[in-house]
Design an enzyme around this catalytic site. Structure first.
Site, PDB file in Angstrom:
ATOM      1  N   ASN A  94       0.820  -1.210   0.000  1.00 16.69           N
ATOM      2  CA  ASN A  94       0.000   0.000   0.000  1.00 16.69           C
ATOM      3  C   ASN A  94       0.859   1.268   0.000  1.00 16.69           C
ATOM      4  O   ASN A  94       1.939   1.294   0.577  1.00 16.69           O
ATOM      5  CB  ASN A  94      -0.969  -0.014   1.191  1.00 16.69           C
ATOM      6  CG  ASN A  94      -0.365  -0.617   2.435  1.00 16.69           C
ATOM      7  OD1 ASN A  94       0.461  -1.518   2.358  1.00 16.69           O
ATOM      8  ND2 ASN A  94      -0.740  -0.118   3.578  1.00 16.69           N
ATOM      9  N   SER A 134       3.046  -1.496  -7.162  1.00 16.38           N
ATOM     10  CA  SER A 134       2.303  -0.433  -6.476  1.00 16.38           C
ATOM     11  C   SER A 134       2.306   0.819  -7.337  1.00 16.38           C
ATOM     12  O   SER A 134       3.191   1.006  -8.168  1.00 16.38           O
ATOM     13  CB  SER A 134       2.979  -0.074  -5.150  1.00 16.38           C
ATOM     14  OG  SER A 134       2.990  -1.154  -4.271  1.00 16.38           O
ATOM     15  N   GLU A 169      -0.268  -1.359 -12.154  1.00 21.76           N
ATOM     16  CA  GLU A 169      -1.457  -2.191 -12.377  1.00 21.76           C
ATOM     17  C   GLU A 169      -2.673  -1.307 -12.656  1.00 21.76           C
ATOM     18  O   GLU A 169      -2.898  -0.347 -11.954  1.00 21.76           O
ATOM     19  CB  GLU A 169      -1.691  -3.073 -11.146  1.00 21.76           C
ATOM     20  CG  GLU A 169      -2.813  -4.046 -11.300  1.00 21.76           C
ATOM     21  CD  GLU A 169      -2.743  -4.777 -12.644  1.00 21.76           C
ATOM     22  OE1 GLU A 169      -1.757  -5.475 -12.903  1.00 21.76           O
ATOM     23  OE2 GLU A 169      -3.688  -4.624 -13.453  1.00 21.76           O
ATOM     24  N   LYS A 224       0.617   5.939 -14.900  1.00 19.15           N
ATOM     25  CA  LYS A 224      -0.365   5.305 -13.995  1.00 19.15           C
ATOM     26  C   LYS A 224      -1.171   6.372 -13.240  1.00 19.15           C
ATOM     27  O   LYS A 224      -2.407   6.331 -13.183  1.00 19.15           O
ATOM     28  CB  LYS A 224       0.371   4.389 -13.011  1.00 19.15           C
ATOM     29  CG  LYS A 224      -0.478   3.838 -11.900  1.00 19.15           C
ATOM     30  CD  LYS A 224      -1.599   2.957 -12.399  1.00 19.15           C
ATOM     31  CE  LYS A 224      -2.724   2.904 -11.393  1.00 19.15           C
ATOM     32  NZ  LYS A 224      -3.864   2.121 -11.821  1.00 19.15           N
ATOM     33  N   ALA A 227      -3.484   8.254 -15.640  1.00 19.95           N
ATOM     34  CA  ALA A 227      -4.695   7.504 -16.022  1.00 19.95           C
ATOM     35  C   ALA A 227      -5.757   7.680 -14.941  1.00 19.95           C
ATOM     36  O   ALA A 227      -6.922   7.981 -15.239  1.00 19.95           O
ATOM     37  CB  ALA A 227      -4.356   6.030 -16.218  1.00 19.95           C
ATOM     38  N   GLY A 275     -20.134  10.320  -6.142  1.00 20.69           N
ATOM     39  CA  GLY A 275     -18.743  10.796  -6.115  1.00 20.69           C
ATOM     40  C   GLY A 275     -17.814   9.601  -6.059  1.00 20.69           C
ATOM     41  O   GLY A 275     -18.169   8.552  -5.506  1.00 20.69           O
ATOM     42  N   CYS A 280      -7.707   4.526  -4.756  1.00 23.12           N
ATOM     43  CA  CYS A 280      -6.715   5.063  -5.701  1.00 23.12           C
ATOM     44  C   CYS A 280      -6.928   6.504  -6.130  1.00 23.12           C
ATOM     45  O   CYS A 280      -5.984   7.299  -6.091  1.00 23.12           O
ATOM     46  CB  CYS A 280      -6.673   4.176  -6.945  1.00 23.12           C
ATOM     47  SG  CYS A 280      -6.124   2.514  -6.576  1.00 23.12           S
TER      48      CYS A 280
HETATM   49  P1  NAD Z   1      -3.742  -3.312   0.153  1.00 26.93           P
HETATM   50  O1  NAD Z   1      -3.708  -2.423   1.339  1.00 26.93           O
HETATM   51  O2  NAD Z   1      -4.985  -4.083  -0.147  1.00 26.93           O
HETATM   52  O3  NAD Z   1      -2.549  -4.383   0.252  1.00 26.93           O
HETATM   53  C1  NAD Z   1      -1.240  -4.063   0.566  1.00 26.93           C
HETATM   54  C2  NAD Z   1      -0.657  -5.176   1.429  1.00 26.93           C
HETATM   55  O4  NAD Z   1       0.748  -4.928   1.601  1.00 26.93           O
HETATM   56  C3  NAD Z   1      -1.248  -5.270   2.833  1.00 26.93           C
HETATM   57  O5  NAD Z   1      -1.812  -6.563   3.030  1.00 26.93           O
HETATM   58  C4  NAD Z   1      -0.045  -5.018   3.771  1.00 26.93           C
HETATM   59  O6  NAD Z   1      -0.075  -5.780   4.962  1.00 26.93           O
HETATM   60  C5  NAD Z   1       1.119  -5.419   2.894  1.00 26.93           C
HETATM   61  N1  NAD Z   1       2.408  -4.842   3.288  1.00 26.93           N
HETATM   62  C6  NAD Z   1       2.695  -3.539   3.563  1.00 26.93           C
HETATM   63  N2  NAD Z   1       4.005  -3.412   3.854  1.00 26.93           N
HETATM   64  C7  NAD Z   1       4.563  -4.641   3.760  1.00 26.93           C
HETATM   65  C8  NAD Z   1       5.888  -5.141   3.924  1.00 26.93           C
HETATM   66  N3  NAD Z   1       6.901  -4.341   4.215  1.00 26.93           N
HETATM   67  N4  NAD Z   1       6.089  -6.458   3.744  1.00 26.93           N
HETATM   68  C9  NAD Z   1       5.068  -7.283   3.424  1.00 26.93           C
HETATM   69  N5  NAD Z   1       3.798  -6.863   3.239  1.00 26.93           N
HETATM   70  C10 NAD Z   1       3.548  -5.555   3.405  1.00 26.93           C
HETATM   71  O7  NAD Z   1      -3.350  -2.401  -1.086  1.00 26.93           O
HETATM   72  P2  NAD Z   1      -3.781  -2.599  -2.630  1.00 26.93           P
HETATM   73  O8  NAD Z   1      -5.157  -2.068  -2.844  1.00 26.93           O
HETATM   74  O9  NAD Z   1      -3.458  -3.987  -3.044  1.00 26.93           O
HETATM   75  O10 NAD Z   1      -2.799  -1.571  -3.338  1.00 26.93           O
HETATM   76  C11 NAD Z   1      -1.418  -1.848  -3.465  1.00 26.93           C
HETATM   77  C12 NAD Z   1      -0.819  -0.851  -4.447  1.00 26.93           C
HETATM   78  O11 NAD Z   1      -1.422  -1.024  -5.733  1.00 26.93           O
HETATM   79  C13 NAD Z   1      -1.051   0.617  -4.079  1.00 26.93           C
HETATM   80  O12 NAD Z   1       0.074   1.353  -4.471  1.00 26.93           O
HETATM   81  C14 NAD Z   1      -2.240   1.021  -4.939  1.00 26.93           C
HETATM   82  O13 NAD Z   1      -2.249   2.393  -5.242  1.00 26.93           O
HETATM   83  C15 NAD Z   1      -1.993   0.207  -6.200  1.00 26.93           C
HETATM   84  N6  NAD Z   1      -3.198  -0.124  -6.980  1.00 26.93           N
HETATM   85  C16 NAD Z   1      -4.354  -0.493  -6.342  1.00 26.93           C
HETATM   86  C17 NAD Z   1      -5.472  -0.847  -7.095  1.00 26.93           C
HETATM   87  C18 NAD Z   1      -6.758  -1.246  -6.427  1.00 26.93           C
HETATM   88  O14 NAD Z   1      -7.761  -1.353  -7.126  1.00 26.93           O
HETATM   89  N7  NAD Z   1      -6.786  -1.490  -5.128  1.00 26.93           N
HETATM   90  C19 NAD Z   1      -5.389  -0.858  -8.482  1.00 26.93           C
HETATM   91  C20 NAD Z   1      -4.190  -0.509  -9.093  1.00 26.93           C
HETATM   92  C21 NAD Z   1      -3.099  -0.150  -8.330  1.00 26.93           C
HETATM   93  C1  UDX Z   2      -9.576   2.672 -10.442  1.00 23.48           C
HETATM   94  C2  UDX Z   2      -9.163   2.623 -11.909  1.00 23.48           C
HETATM   95  O1  UDX Z   2     -10.335   2.474 -12.729  1.00 23.48           O
HETATM   96  C3  UDX Z   2      -8.207   1.478 -12.159  1.00 23.48           C
HETATM   97  O2  UDX Z   2      -7.756   1.480 -13.505  1.00 23.48           O
HETATM   98  C4  UDX Z   2      -7.012   1.638 -11.232  1.00 23.48           C
HETATM   99  O3  UDX Z   2      -6.110   0.580 -11.409  1.00 23.48           O
HETATM  100  C5  UDX Z   2      -7.465   1.703  -9.775  1.00 23.48           C
HETATM  101  O4  UDX Z   2      -8.428   2.768  -9.625  1.00 23.48           O
HETATM  102  P1  UDX Z   2     -11.278   1.341  -8.926  1.00 23.48           P
HETATM  103  O5  UDX Z   2     -11.085   2.477  -7.990  1.00 23.48           O
HETATM  104  O6  UDX Z   2     -11.118  -0.040  -8.418  1.00 23.48           O
HETATM  105  O7  UDX Z   2     -10.287   1.480 -10.167  1.00 23.48           O
HETATM  106  O8  UDX Z   2     -12.762   1.425  -9.569  1.00 23.48           O
HETATM  107  P2  UDX Z   2     -13.418   2.350 -10.689  1.00 23.48           P
HETATM  108  O9  UDX Z   2     -14.287   1.508 -11.510  1.00 23.48           O
HETATM  109  O10 UDX Z   2     -12.436   3.180 -11.396  1.00 23.48           O
HETATM  110  O11 UDX Z   2     -14.362   3.307  -9.830  1.00 23.48           O
HETATM  111  C6  UDX Z   2     -13.841   4.312  -8.979  1.00 23.48           C
HETATM  112  C7  UDX Z   2     -14.973   5.116  -8.378  1.00 23.48           C
HETATM  113  O12 UDX Z   2     -15.618   5.883  -9.388  1.00 23.48           O
HETATM  114  C8  UDX Z   2     -16.071   4.258  -7.757  1.00 23.48           C
HETATM  115  O13 UDX Z   2     -16.534   4.873  -6.576  1.00 23.48           O
HETATM  116  C9  UDX Z   2     -17.162   4.244  -8.807  1.00 23.48           C
HETATM  117  O14 UDX Z   2     -18.441   4.028  -8.290  1.00 23.48           O
HETATM  118  C10 UDX Z   2     -17.022   5.647  -9.371  1.00 23.48           C
HETATM  119  N1  UDX Z   2     -17.541   5.776 -10.746  1.00 23.48           N
HETATM  120  C11 UDX Z   2     -16.961   5.087 -11.771  1.00 23.48           C
HETATM  121  C12 UDX Z   2     -18.603   6.645 -10.990  1.00 23.48           C
HETATM  122  O15 UDX Z   2     -19.135   7.294 -10.075  1.00 23.48           O
HETATM  123  N2  UDX Z   2     -19.043   6.778 -12.280  1.00 23.48           N
HETATM  124  C13 UDX Z   2     -18.497   6.110 -13.326  1.00 23.48           C
HETATM  125  O16 UDX Z   2     -18.959   6.303 -14.456  1.00 23.48           O
HETATM  126  C14 UDX Z   2     -17.414   5.227 -13.063  1.00 23.48           C
END
Ligand code: NAD
Ligand code: UDX
Length: 478
Positions: A94, A134, A169, A224, A227, A275, A280
């Site tokens: 994270n 990340s 990602e 990233k 986007a 909203g 992210c």
């Molecule tokens: P998350 O909080 O769900 O998971 C992160 C995990 O990392 C946690 O389980 C935590 O315990 C672990 N962690 C932290 N420090 C650690 C360490 N030193 N050693 C081992 N484990 C450790 O977070 P996430 O939603 O998976 O997001 C991870 C990254 O990916 C972020 O940078 C986020 O911005 C990015 N990202 C998230 C999404 C999404 O949809 N959630 C999409 C694209 C990119």
């Molecule tokens: C987003 C990006 O889409 C993804 O590419 C990136 O890797 C992580 O962040 P996520 O946050 O998981 O993904 O969901 P997303 O579908 O983007 O929705 C984000 C928020 O916008 C949600 O609260 C959703 O309800 C809202 N949303 C989305 C709207 O209110 N209107 C829309 O038309 C689309």
């Protein structure tokens, strides 16, 4: 296709690490994939025999886990062991917004990424490709490299060699498996061609080569965040237009359809709602704001900060509107909240609009019964900073005044609507579009209201059931 990489370690078993590694393990059965995390409870849940207990709800994830877990996909807390065996390490931890110190409220907190780099520096052996999965501020690869290179200076560690790649990602929660299996593109930023090709070879197992983009490392990191900023900007844009629609008699869905037919604009991501939420968008835009200010680009910073400010204003606007429609006060009134996840098909509540809207309503003295098909009530307790009060369920004769500002969880929508003045639809779960409004209407106090903040319920059915309806962005509401 055979890859040079035989052993992958992913640090971070969260919403990205878990699903991403499950798909890699499925598409590359010859690669051993170890997902490690410091959170033992989370790892135990990943290993639970009952797949309903996986720490993340994501359609299709349970099938992949069933297929690959303990074959070539393993979840454990053994960081040292798995880092030392890996020839490629994904950092998937994270990166939340900093809460204090320099850049507080905007810059990303990189302490977990730095901790990972130090663990890799300490435990890795031989040549290792380190992949930033990340979402990271531009130039973070520099920090990782500095830490890794410092470890090579020690005489005992001369054989250690590293390359750092950026491979952000783009999955969205709720559609993560589909997004991973059929990505619009895979982005790989780096300097060393051999390292880039090693990672490309993994993706080539299921992603067409023309969708695998190679850039320099800084472009990849910035792309990233850009986007996410562009996507979030569309949501603030359409929500701002929704407010104008409500004031003028226009309908935001009609406006969205009209502008979305322009191929330059496109029809996706134009749904007005409560909203944007999720872990992210806000974090990544604030990071862009911080970066812009850092480079003295204050106008650029203000432009992007506006997207976040509008989102916050919009959420408070919805609460004010509910209060206005409920005769100017919600104190002691029971309101059902449908949906606490930040979007449908996930159990994630991070930055969910429901948190702010519920907090505002509780502050005004409303009594809330909250429903969500996948969110654990304990998580809601954490988000609202307030314990659930189960006594709400025992209240008779609308005597809710004694429990002003309290909330409870209710699994059954019909039960939760008993004696309610209003139902607020905040997440677009499919089941909310199929509610039997006649049955619900009989339970509610009159005049009763449905606030459809996701625009998913049938206007005719709600009105025929003798319930007032307010729909987001619909100027015919008035
Ligand atoms: P998350 O909080 O769900 O998971 C992160 C995990 O990392 C946690 O389980 C935590 O315990 C672990 N962690 C932290 N420090 C650690 C360490 N030193 N050693 C081992 N484990 C450790 O977070 P996430 O939603 O998976 O997001 C991870 C990254 O990916 C972020 O940078 C986020 O911005 C990015 N990202 C998230 C999404 C999404 O949809 N959630 C999409 C694209 C990119
Ligand atoms: C987003 C990006 O889409 C993804 O590419 C990136 O890797 C992580 O962040 P996520 O946050 O998981 O993904 O969901 P997303 O579908 O983007 O929705 C984000 C928020 O916008 C949600 O609260 C959703 O309800 C809202 N949303 C989305 C709207 O209110 N209107 C829309 O038309 C689309």
């Amino acid at each position: 296709m055979s890859s040079l990489i035989k052993n992958i370690c992913c640090i971070g078993a969260g919403y990205v690490g878990g699903p991403t590694m499950a798909v890699i393990a499925d598409k590359c059965p010859e690669i051993l994939v170890n997902v490690v995390d410091i959170n033992e409870e989370r790892i135990n849940l990943w290993n639970s025999l009952n797949l309903d207990l996986l720490p993340i709800y994501e359609p299709g994830l349970d099938n992949l886990i069933k297929k690959r877990r303990n074959k070539n996909l393993f979840f454990s807390t053994k960081l040292e062991d798995n880092i030392s065996k890996a020839d490629m390490i994904f950092i998937s931890v994270n990166t939340p917004t900093k809460k204090k110190g320099v850049g507080a409220g905007k810059a990303s907190d990189l302490k977990w990424v730095e901790a990972c780099a130090r663990q890799v520096a300490k435990y890795s052996k031989g040549y290792t490709i380190v992949v930033e999965k990340s979402t990271l501020p531009v130039k973070t690869a520099e920090v990782i490299k500095t830490i890794l290179e410092a470890s090579q200076l020690s005489p005992d560690d001369k054989e250690k060699k590293f390359d750092v790649l950026s491979n952000p990602e783009f999955l969205a929660e709720g559609t993560a498996i589909k997004d991973l299996e059929y990505p619009d593109r895979v982005l790989i930023g780096g300097e060393n061609k051999k390292a880039i090709n090693s990672l490309t070879d993994i993706y080539k197992n299921w992603v067409p080569i023309n969708k695998i983009l190679h850039t320099n490392i800084w472009s990849s990191e910035l792309a990233k965040i850009t986007a996410n900023a562009f996507l979030a900007q569309r949501i603030s844009s359409i929500n701002s237009i929704g407010a104008i629609c409500e004031a003028t008699g226009a309908d935001v869905r009609e406006v969205a359809r009209a502008i979305g037919s322009d191929s330059r604009i496109g029809s996706k991501f134009l749904d007005a709602g409560p909203g944007f939420g999720g872990s992210c968008f806000k974090k990544d835009i604030l990071n862009l704001v911080y970066l812009s200010n850092y480079f003295g680009l204050n106008e650029v910073a203000n432009f992007w900060e506006g997207v976040v400010l509008l989102n916050k204003w919009h959420q408070h606007r919805i609460t004010r509107l509910i209060i206005k429609k409920l005769l100017g006060t919600v104190t002691g009134k029971k309101i059902c909240i449908l949906g606490f996840a930040f979007k449908a098909n996930t159990n994630d509540t991070r930055e969910s609009a429901s948190i702010n809207i519920c907090k505002d309503l509780l502050e005004e003295g409303a009594v809330l019964q909250i429903h969500d098909p996948k969110v654990d009530p304990k998580q809601i307790e954490v988000n609202l900073g307030k314990k659930e009060n189960k006594k709400i369920k025992e209240i008779k004769d609308q005597n809710y005044f004694q429990l002003e500002g309290q909330w409870s969880f209710e699994k059954d929508i019909t039960i939760s609507s008993d004696g309610a003045d209003a139902i607020v639809v905040l997440t677009e779960w499919d089941e909310y579009s199929k509610i039997n409004w006649f049955a619900i209407s009989k339970k509610m106090r009159k005049p009763s209201w449905v606030f459809d903040v996701r625009s998913i319920v049938s206007r005719t059915k709600v009105l025929e059931a003798n319930i007032n309806l307010w729909k987001i962005g619909d100027g015919t509401n008035n």
